[in-house]
Design a protein around this motif. Structure first.
Motif, PDB file in Angstrom:
ATOM      1  N   THR A  62      49.080  -9.363 -48.826  1.00 30.64           N
ATOM      2  CA  THR A  62      50.075  -9.944 -47.913  1.00 30.64           C
ATOM      3  C   THR A  62      50.645  -8.852 -47.020  1.00 30.64           C
ATOM      4  O   THR A  62      50.868  -7.719 -47.485  1.00 30.64           O
ATOM      5  CB  THR A  62      51.235 -10.640 -48.673  1.00 30.64           C
ATOM      6  N   TYR A  64      53.407  -9.804 -45.162  1.00 31.74           N
ATOM      7  CA  TYR A  64      54.807 -10.192 -44.982  1.00 31.74           C
ATOM      8  C   TYR A  64      55.644  -9.169 -45.726  1.00 31.74           C
ATOM      9  O   TYR A  64      55.284  -8.749 -46.834  1.00 31.74           O
ATOM     10  CB  TYR A  64      55.073 -11.571 -45.596  1.00 31.74           C
ATOM     11  N   ARG A  83      51.159 -12.137 -39.216  1.00 30.94           N
ATOM     12  CA  ARG A  83      51.296 -12.147 -40.684  1.00 30.94           C
ATOM     13  C   ARG A  83      50.213 -12.980 -41.363  1.00 30.94           C
ATOM     14  O   ARG A  83      49.731 -13.983 -40.809  1.00 30.94           O
ATOM     15  CB  ARG A  83      52.675 -12.694 -41.059  1.00 30.94           C
ATOM     16  N   ARG A  85      48.771 -14.173 -45.611  1.00 32.81           N
ATOM     17  CA  ARG A  85      48.840 -14.087 -47.078  1.00 32.81           C
ATOM     18  C   ARG A  85      47.504 -14.559 -47.629  1.00 32.81           C
ATOM     19  O   ARG A  85      46.922 -15.504 -47.085  1.00 32.81           O
ATOM     20  CB  ARG A  85      49.889 -15.054 -47.637  1.00 32.81           C
ATOM     21  N   GLY A 110      50.849  -5.005 -51.256  1.00 34.86           N
ATOM     22  CA  GLY A 110      51.391  -5.854 -50.208  1.00 34.86           C
ATOM     23  C   GLY A 110      52.784  -5.443 -49.816  1.00 34.86           C
ATOM     24  O   GLY A 110      53.408  -4.597 -50.455  1.00 34.86           O
ATOM     25  N   ASP A 113      57.089  -9.407 -50.442  1.00 33.26           N
ATOM     26  CA  ASP A 113      56.960 -10.775 -49.939  1.00 33.26           C
ATOM     27  C   ASP A 113      57.481 -11.769 -50.982  1.00 33.26           C
ATOM     28  O   ASP A 113      56.818 -12.011 -51.998  1.00 33.26           O
ATOM     29  CB  ASP A 113      55.470 -11.014 -49.643  1.00 33.26           C
ATOM     30  N   TYR A 116      55.540 -14.575 -53.131  1.00 37.41           N
ATOM     31  CA  TYR A 116      54.889 -14.339 -54.426  1.00 37.41           C
ATOM     32  C   TYR A 116      55.984 -14.139 -55.479  1.00 37.41           C
ATOM     33  O   TYR A 116      56.414 -13.024 -55.758  1.00 37.41           O
ATOM     34  CB  TYR A 116      53.943 -13.118 -54.362  1.00 37.41           C
TER      35      TYR A 116
END
Ligand code: SAM
Ligand code: FES
Length: 360
Positions: A62, A64, A83, A85, A110, A113, A116
């Motif tokens: 991800t 983000y 962005r 995912r 990542g 984010d 998750y």
């Protein structure tokens, strides 16, 4: 013996103080001592890991991020970042591809984010560990509560990468907004360690505001924490950040720091980073020759590679994992080492009995 106080102390495994590290960093300008230290680092690397280079399949799942580190291209406040995912299925497909290519460690990395949740992460970890019980799983998903780290550990995560970025408070403030703190970063690292993770700390080399003094504090902190892994790569500016106009870090200084860290923590797992390869086409090869013993090829889906843009001109965003691997294998062989298909645990862990976890 080099007959320079701080260098001898380092090689003699004596406890170093701040002034020792400052003196050692000063030897950066002395090619003769640098070379002697590099040879010592290679000798230690060989003693613990032979000629083996471990691979980690990096899955950037991800981009983000709720944070806003001033140096980072995927910081939440960058409106130009496109962005993405990955779903659990997509992550598992990356693992499947990686396993076939011989990877026995997967790194889930990542931005921070919130999508998750602990439940989602735990499910992903359990599924990967169930399908690939012979593989190690490393997480690199930022600062969490001790409770979350514990859940991930219980679900099967083996290792955690969380660079401390800088061990100097004022420097930390220069790199991060007010809602982040060095205190919490360090709390995370000590929590991870006490939960029995193999832990990775580290810093960018040449980040804005870094000095010999702050680097000495980084080395002091590494000496205290004794992480099993250290991530050390040059800072590279990203055009959409506050540091867009800052100069990139030095490849040579990064190599010198790899050498110092190998001697300071002889059993450390030390990657020759993608950032090093981005600034110098033979950067990763040179990293291995300076004491590194790990490389982290990208297993992320090609369609998302360019979107995980931490800094400008990042390499390996256009090739499939297999191509990346064969190109890296050539570099590794050219440096006199060989890629192996193993979990590649830290030396003390290789008996499968982790040493007593330590608190702080
Ligand atoms: N969010 C997780 C974290 O904070 O640990 C993992 C992702 S974060 C993007 C991974 C690392 O990338 C950071 O620890 C930082 O050292 C490095 N990084 C970010 N921006 C960079 C830049 N401009 N140049 C070099 N390295 C960078
Ligand atoms: Fe995402 Fe720093 S910008 S963790």
């Amino acid at each position: 013996m080099i007959h320079k106080n701080a260098a001898d102390k380092l090689i003699g495994r004596q406890t170093m103080v701040r002034e020792d590290f400052i003196e050692l960093l000063g030897y950066y300008n002395n090619p003769e001592i640098r070379e002697l230290l590099r040879e010592e680092a290679l000798q230690l690397r060989k003693q613990y890991y032979g000629n083996r280079v471990f691979t980690r399949g990096l899955i950037e799942f991800t981009n983000y991020c709720k944070n806003n580190c001033y140096y980072c291209g995927i910081r939440g406040a960058n409106p130009n970042s496109i962005r993405y995912r990955l779903s659990q299925e997509e992550i598992l497909t990356c693992c499947q591809k990686g396993y076939r290519l011989g990877f026995r460690t997967f790194v889930l990395q990542g931005g921070e984010d919130p999508f998750y949740t602990d439940e989602k992460m735990t499910a992903i970890i359990q599924e990967i560990k169930q399908r690939y019980p012979d593989c190690a799983l490393t997480l690199s998903i930022g600062e969490k509560s001790r409770k979350s780290y514990q859940l991930f550990r219980e679900a099967g995560a083996d290792r955690y990468l969380l660079r401390h970025e800088t061990a100097n408070d004022a420097h930390y403030r220069r790199l991060h907004p007010d809602n982040m703190s060095l205190k919490n970063r360090k709390r995370c690292l000590w929590d991870l360690k006490s939960l029995g993770y193999q832990v990775g700390a580290g810093m960018m080399v040449g980040s804005p505001g870094q000095s010999v003094q702050t680097l000495a504090e980084d080395l002091l902190f590494l000496q205290e924490l004794k992480p099993q892994m250290v991530g050390l790569g040059p800072f590279i500016p990203h055009h959409d950040t506050c540091f867009a106009k800052e100069p990139a870090g030095s490849v040579d200084l990064t190599l010198y720091l790899l050498t110092l860290v190998r001697i300071l923590l002889p059993e450390v797992l030390l990657p020759a980073t993608t950032a090093l390869g981005t600034l110098d086409p033979s950067g990763r090869e040179k990293g291995l020759m300076a004491g590194a013993n790990v490389i982290m090829p990208n297993l992320s889906p090609l369609k998302n590679r360019k979107q995980y843009e931490l800094y400008d001109d990042k390499i390996c965003t256009g090739e499939e994992a297999a191509e990346c691997l064969s190109c890296l294998e050539k570099q590794v062989n050219a440096a006199g080492f060989s890629l192996v298909s193993e979990r590649g645990d830290a030396w003390q862990w290789q008996s499968n009995i982790p040493p007593q976890a330590t608190g702080h």
